[in-house]
Design a protein around this motif. Structure first.
Motif, PDB file in Angstrom:
ATOM      1  N   MET A   1       0.837  -1.205   0.000  1.00  0.00           N
ATOM      2  CA  MET A   1       0.000   0.000   0.000  1.00  0.00           C
ATOM      3  C   MET A   1       0.870   1.252   0.000  1.00  0.00           C
ATOM      4  N   LYS A   2       1.936   1.208   0.767  1.00  0.00           N
ATOM      5  CA  LYS A   2       2.862   2.334   0.822  1.00  0.00           C
ATOM      6  C   LYS A   2       3.484   2.581  -0.560  1.00  0.00           C
ATOM      7  N   GLU A   3       3.858   1.500  -1.240  1.00  0.00           N
ATOM      8  CA  GLU A   3       4.440   1.592  -2.575  1.00  0.00           C
ATOM      9  C   GLU A   3       3.426   2.167  -3.570  1.00  0.00           C
ATOM     10  N   LEU A   4       2.181   1.726  -3.472  1.00  0.00           N
ATOM     11  CA  LEU A   4       1.121   2.230  -4.351  1.00  0.00           C
ATOM     12  C   LEU A   4       0.905   3.728  -4.127  1.00  0.00           C
ATOM     13  N   CYS A   5       0.821   4.133  -2.867  1.00  0.00           N
ATOM     14  CA  CYS A   5       0.600   5.554  -2.558  1.00  0.00           C
ATOM     15  C   CYS A   5       1.776   6.413  -2.995  1.00  0.00           C
TER      16      CYS A   5
ATOM     17  N   LEU B   1      -3.540  11.105  -1.108  1.00  0.00           N
ATOM     18  CA  LEU B   1      -4.386  11.234   0.078  1.00  0.00           C
ATOM     19  C   LEU B   1      -5.606  10.330  -0.027  1.00  0.00           C
ATOM     20  N   MET B   2      -6.220  10.283  -1.208  1.00  0.00           N
ATOM     21  CA  MET B   2      -7.395   9.431  -1.361  1.00  0.00           C
ATOM     22  C   MET B   2      -7.045   7.955  -1.159  1.00  0.00           C
ATOM     23  N   LEU B   3      -5.935   7.522  -1.704  1.00  0.00           N
ATOM     24  CA  LEU B   3      -5.516   6.131  -1.532  1.00  0.00           C
ATOM     25  C   LEU B   3      -5.297   5.797  -0.052  1.00  0.00           C
ATOM     26  N   TRP B   4      -4.609   6.689   0.673  1.00  0.00           N
ATOM     27  CA  TRP B   4      -4.390   6.458   2.110  1.00  0.00           C
ATOM     28  C   TRP B   4      -5.713   6.475   2.868  1.00  0.00           C
TER      29      TRP B   4
END
Length: 94
Positions: free
Chosen positions: A9-13, A23-26
């Protein structure tokens, strides 16, 4: 069903170029909101004093509101992001 790990998830964001996308992804990953629910949010849905988000739930036929606690980091990111938004404007302009 496979879920993303925190590192994935961190890599995607981090791959998101625009700050609002990041921000939306997080927000989606940390709150469990559906994309359709997130797109309805306005700055008025965020209670900065109580560290929570009031999100309209679209899952039920009867209109309901979900109260979602926010982390200090997410709250701070939203506060900075909302500083240039009008109260009745959508958080994410898509």
């Amino acid at each position: 069903m496979k879920y993303l790990t925190f590192d994935e998830m961190k890599e995607l964001c981090n791959a998101a170029v625009h700050p609002s996308h990041k921000l939306m992804l997080w927000l989606l990953s940390s709150t469990g909101l559906r994309i359709s629910e997130a797109l309805l949010l306005t700055p008025k849905n965020i209670n900065f004093n109580e560290s929570c988000l009031y999100a309209p739930s679209l899952k039920h036929k009867k209109a309901t509101t979900k109260v979602i606690p926010l982390s200090d980091g997410m709250l701070n990111d939203l506060k900075v992001y909302c500083s240039h938004k009008k109260d009745n404007s959508k958080l994410f302009d898509y």
